[in-house]
Design a protein around this motif. Structure first.
Motif, PDB file in Angstrom:
ATOM      1  N   GLY A 147       0.813  -1.219   0.000  1.00  0.00           N
ATOM      2  CA  GLY A 147       0.000   0.000   0.000  1.00  0.00           C
ATOM      3  C   GLY A 147       0.840   1.260   0.000  1.00  0.00           C
ATOM      4  N   GLY A 148       0.224   2.391   0.323  1.00  0.00           N
ATOM      5  CA  GLY A 148       0.920   3.678   0.294  1.00  0.00           C
ATOM      6  C   GLY A 148       2.007   3.758   1.351  1.00  0.00           C
ATOM      7  N   PRO A 149       3.142   4.356   0.979  1.00  0.00           N
ATOM      8  CA  PRO A 149       4.244   4.487   1.937  1.00  0.00           C
ATOM      9  C   PRO A 149       3.896   5.460   3.068  1.00  0.00           C
ATOM     10  CG  PRO A 149       4.898   5.166  -0.294  1.00  0.00           C
ATOM     11  CD  PRO A 149       3.432   4.945  -0.312  1.00  0.00           C
ATOM     12  N   THR A 150       4.642   5.384   4.159  1.00  0.00           N
ATOM     13  CA  THR A 150       4.514   6.340   5.264  1.00  0.00           C
ATOM     14  C   THR A 150       5.911   6.629   5.821  1.00  0.00           C
ATOM     15  OG1 THR A 150       4.456   4.884   7.201  1.00  0.00           O
ATOM     16  CG2 THR A 150       2.417   5.078   5.941  1.00  0.00           C
TER      17      THR A 150
ATOM     18  N   GLY B 279      12.831 -10.327   3.629  1.00  0.00           N
ATOM     19  CA  GLY B 279      11.959  -9.227   3.255  1.00  0.00           C
ATOM     20  C   GLY B 279      11.505  -9.422   1.818  1.00  0.00           C
ATOM     21  N   MET B 280      10.170  -9.476   1.604  1.00  0.00           N
ATOM     22  CA  MET B 280       9.676  -9.559   0.216  1.00  0.00           C
ATOM     23  C   MET B 280       9.909  -8.210  -0.445  1.00  0.00           C
ATOM     24  SD  MET B 280       5.772 -10.660   1.193  1.00  0.00           S
ATOM     25  CE  MET B 280       5.554 -11.222   2.900  1.00  0.00           C
ATOM     26  N   LEU B 281      10.363  -8.211  -1.670  1.00  0.00           N
ATOM     27  CA  LEU B 281      10.481  -6.956  -2.409  1.00  0.00           C
ATOM     28  C   LEU B 281       9.150  -6.696  -3.122  1.00  0.00           C
ATOM     29  CD1 LEU B 281      14.090  -7.238  -3.880  1.00  0.00           C
ATOM     30  CD2 LEU B 281      13.326  -6.100  -1.789  1.00  0.00           C
ATOM     31  N   HIS B 282       8.581  -5.533  -2.888  1.00  0.00           N
ATOM     32  CA  HIS B 282       7.275  -5.181  -3.438  1.00  0.00           C
ATOM     33  C   HIS B 282       6.188  -6.175  -3.024  1.00  0.00           C
ATOM     34  CE1 HIS B 282       8.696  -1.753  -5.683  1.00  0.00           C
ATOM     35  NE2 HIS B 282       9.704  -2.464  -6.123  1.00  0.00           N
ATOM     36  N   GLY B 283       6.195  -6.489  -1.749  1.00  0.00           N
ATOM     37  CA  GLY B 283       5.109  -7.255  -1.147  1.00  0.00           C
ATOM     38  C   GLY B 283       4.841  -8.583  -1.821  1.00  0.00           C
TER      39      GLY B 283
ATOM     40  N   LEU C 264       7.236   2.440  -5.102  1.00  0.00           N
ATOM     41  CA  LEU C 264       5.988   2.152  -5.823  1.00  0.00           C
ATOM     42  C   LEU C 264       6.351   1.437  -7.122  1.00  0.00           C
ATOM     43  CD1 LEU C 264       4.544   5.743  -5.474  1.00  0.00           C
ATOM     44  CD2 LEU C 264       3.904   3.783  -4.086  1.00  0.00           C
ATOM     45  N   GLU C 265       5.760   0.321  -7.361  1.00  0.00           N
ATOM     46  CA  GLU C 265       6.123  -0.401  -8.590  1.00  0.00           C
ATOM     47  C   GLU C 265       5.020  -0.306  -9.628  1.00  0.00           C
ATOM     48  OE1 GLU C 265       8.541  -4.413  -9.416  1.00  0.00           O
ATOM     49  OE2 GLU C 265       6.548  -4.684  -8.619  1.00  0.00           O
ATOM     50  N   TYR C 266       5.384  -0.018 -10.813  1.00  0.00           N
ATOM     51  CA  TYR C 266       4.442   0.006 -11.929  1.00  0.00           C
ATOM     52  C   TYR C 266       5.108  -0.727 -13.087  1.00  0.00           C
ATOM     53  CZ  TYR C 266       2.008   3.524  -9.261  1.00  0.00           C
ATOM     54  OH  TYR C 266       1.336   4.180  -8.272  1.00  0.00           O
ATOM     55  N   ASN C 267       4.287  -1.452 -13.814  1.00  0.00           N
ATOM     56  CA  ASN C 267       4.851  -2.266 -14.885  1.00  0.00           C
ATOM     57  C   ASN C 267       5.659  -1.454 -15.876  1.00  0.00           C
ATOM     58  OD1 ASN C 267       3.791  -4.573 -13.865  1.00  0.00           O
ATOM     59  ND2 ASN C 267       1.830  -4.328 -14.935  1.00  0.00           N
ATOM     60  N   LYS C 268       5.140  -0.263 -16.199  1.00  0.00           N
ATOM     61  CA  LYS C 268       5.830   0.526 -17.206  1.00  0.00           C
ATOM     62  C   LYS C 268       6.718   1.603 -16.595  1.00  0.00           C
ATOM     63  CE  LYS C 268       2.492  -0.090 -20.906  1.00  0.00           C
ATOM     64  NZ  LYS C 268       1.764   0.554 -21.981  1.00  0.00           N
TER      65      LYS C 268
END
Lengths: 415, 415
Positions: A11-14, A38-42, B176-180
């Protein structure tokens, strides 16, 4: 603990989410976990087997302190909704295959509503299929909209940043003189819940007028009444400052930010990009009243300004991280750690665990009676609630004039 | 000093301008001034005989410390250009009548280019008409564009805020990860001079990639080359962060922010209101590349965030205030105090006074060779120049979780 722990952020960072990560790591190690991954990107990254061994990143106590002061999600975040279990068992089989390969005993997920949905589904699946991995959620969101917890880590630091910044903007606004007055509209995050916008009231005190008006998204926004209020204020003051939630809507349910939508801003997919709520209102006021106006979006910084974090918030974030591991170690699963307020003054809180099924996908709004009758300010009850959460500072570790974060060279780019 | 001092603040506010005010007050009192008046809203307020006795506001040493930590112009600011002396003698007669009535010996004006024009004209008029009031300018601008001074008070704190905030935004963007991929455009103040935008490079270090591209307003901005650079970066990175000056222009001289001007935003006087530079570029990139983008304006906070001021800046601002009074007391008039850098490492500076006729209405830009050949970043020389100016912190005086300012109840509203 006899096996390993894995932790993810979602979700959104804090400004406080990494303090929870530090708390998870510390307690997992203290309780004997062999490895803390630690999972990268959840969960999205986990599905691609993207994870790290946290001991390579937190190599000593100073690293842990830096991590607490590092904004946004150190491990990377995601917005990924798991399918219902009956819809796609394959995804679940894949996840558990990875978890079993890594010999995971506890799975900790730091996030908001959507992330608790992930904990709910994974713990349900584990129980259905008789697996021993335990799943615990760790609350995190600047929006403060999670049910069953007094408040969420991340909210206090965002509220402190908002109170401080709004106060500074008020100073800036008063010192500029314009014959017809100046109206400043400050746009604050929170699409449905007004917890953040209400924090603008923290600017008010012996040395500041505070904002003149505060509009939360919980109540319908009336443009005519708004203009009447502004007109009245301008009769007495040269500077009027208004705090609005990005999510305020007119009575028919349309977002204010949709009202002034420009035809020019269309993205590659033909989607209209919305202009901001503050920009629309600033132009509306200028048009109706003919005074000078300006629009200020507090933007991303309200969630990533770790340089002005709240000490209470960073400490509580650390505690809930530890409490999540402890709960898993003691046999809990399908639970979220919550914060319970023992007293306002002196402020005291404690952690507990609650069934995640009662939290996921729910949204806690500001109570109606914490907003004034005419809907243009928050009440003293609101301020009494939020004040303890912004207390104390976490001095950044300054290196060469700029706050230091934990990132090792090269890691950020590979996220 | 045997008679009185009057001090005013003019132009855009900064986080350090009140430290200069504190410096003026302290030195004036130390040198025996009977009264130290503060013009409200600069020369514009003075013409309406709006002023205060500063001793009623700075009643003890704690007040002086709070004033140093109070953002924006405590006395109120103005943007008021005096007519040429031969055009309207009446204005000058009025001003001197007020100054003589208040028994003023020294007139100190804290401001930027336009304010130095005021000092120039008033000191010229005094000499022509044989009056004894002395006029000294005290430099102040976050833009750092004043001639003959190594830098201007206010710049260091703004640069520190920009470096810190850009670094935090980079953390936020990477997680924040986005495909593009995600392209973040950060808009920074400075219409003609790139000193502030260049400070985004301060984010770069062992623990941060820093922004990927930095565009100053001194060089023409080429949209095609810009898109090509972004495309190339997105091949390697999931997050690209770009810092741009609000004043960048395409080769024909048109501001980038004018390119995407919406038809909707027209104010009461029929003036088109410009959308932001970052908003335009974010939409342009989204349209050309089809990736996720976001625009962030650092906005007013970059000049009013006293909660993250630079210690060097606040101290130097205090010093130039004192040096201005000293210069007047020693017989100078028609001068501005400047800062001279003695060495970079260890950083040392001293004050001097220079003829204001050589400073007023001039604008110091970033040298071409402090920008890389292709115009997309600042060089090490730039960073070496700015680094000393952001060193050290000024802890806010925190009261109930929020920084305290000097304002007494009721004063802000009456400004």
């Amino acid at each position: 603990m006899k096996r390993n722990v894995i932790v993810g952020q979602s979700g959104g960072p804090t400004a406080a989410i990494n303090s929870s990560l530090a708390g998870v790591y510390r307690t997992a190690k203290d309780r004997g976990a062999k490895k803390v991954y630690g999972m990268l990107h959840g969960i999205q990254g986990l599905l691609q087997e993207r994870y790290i061994d946290l001991s390579e990143h937190i190599t000593n106590e100073l690293d842990a302190e830096l991590l607490k002061r590092t904004p946004a999600a150190y491990l990377g975040s995601c917005r990924y909704k798991l399918p219902e279990i009956h819809e796609d068992m394959g995804v679940y089989e894949k996840i558990f295959e990875i978890l079993n390969k890594l010999d995971i005993e506890a799975f900790i997920y730091i996030g908001g509503n959507d992330s608790m949905d992930t904990i709910k589904k994974l713990s349900d699946y584990a129980i259905i299929t008789g697996q021993t991995v335990r799943f615990i959620g760790c609350p995190k969101t600047i929006d403060n909209d999670l049910a069953l917890t007094d408040h969420t880590p991340g909210y206090g630091s965002a509220a402190k940043y908002i109170g401080t910044s709004v106060k500074e903007i008020i100073c800036d606004s008063f010192c500029l003189e314009y014959n017809k007055g100046l109206v400043t509209i400050i746009e604050i995050m929170g699409r449905n819940a007004g917890w953040l916008t209400g924090a603008a009231a923290l600017a008010k005190g012996e040395d500041s007028t505070g904002p003149d008006l505060i509009y939360l998204p919980e109540l319908a926004f009336d443009l005519e009444k708004f203009i009447a209020k502004i007109r009245k204020l301008l009769e007495k003051k040269s500077s009027v400052v208004v705090a609005v939630s990005e999510g305020i809507r007119i009575p028919d349910g349309k977002y204010v930010c949709e009202l002034g939508n420009s035809v020019d801003f269309v993205d590659a997919f033909g989607h209209k990009q919305l202009s901001g709520t503050a920009a629309y209102l600033a132009n509306f006021v200028a048009g109706e009243i003919g005074c000078k106006t300006r629009a200020i979006e507090l933007s991303t910084l309200q969630r990533s300004a770790s340089h002005s974090a709240s000490r209470i918030d960073i400490l509580e974030a650390f505690q809930v991280g530890g409490a999540a591991v402890k709960a898993a170690d003691e046999g809990d699963t399908g639970k979220m750690v919550v914060l319970e307020r023992i007293s306002d003054d002196p402020y005291q809180s404690t952690t507990a665990v609650k069934d995640v099924h009662k939290i996921a996908n729910d949204e806690k709004l500001v109570p109606r009676d914490w907003v004034t009758k005419d809907g243009t300010y928050v009440t003293d009850e609101f301020v009494t609630y939020v004040k303890p959460l912004i207390q104390g500072d976490v001095s950044p570790v300054m290196v060469d004039g700029i706050p230091r974060h934990l990132y090792k060279p090269g890691f950020q780019e590979k996220l």
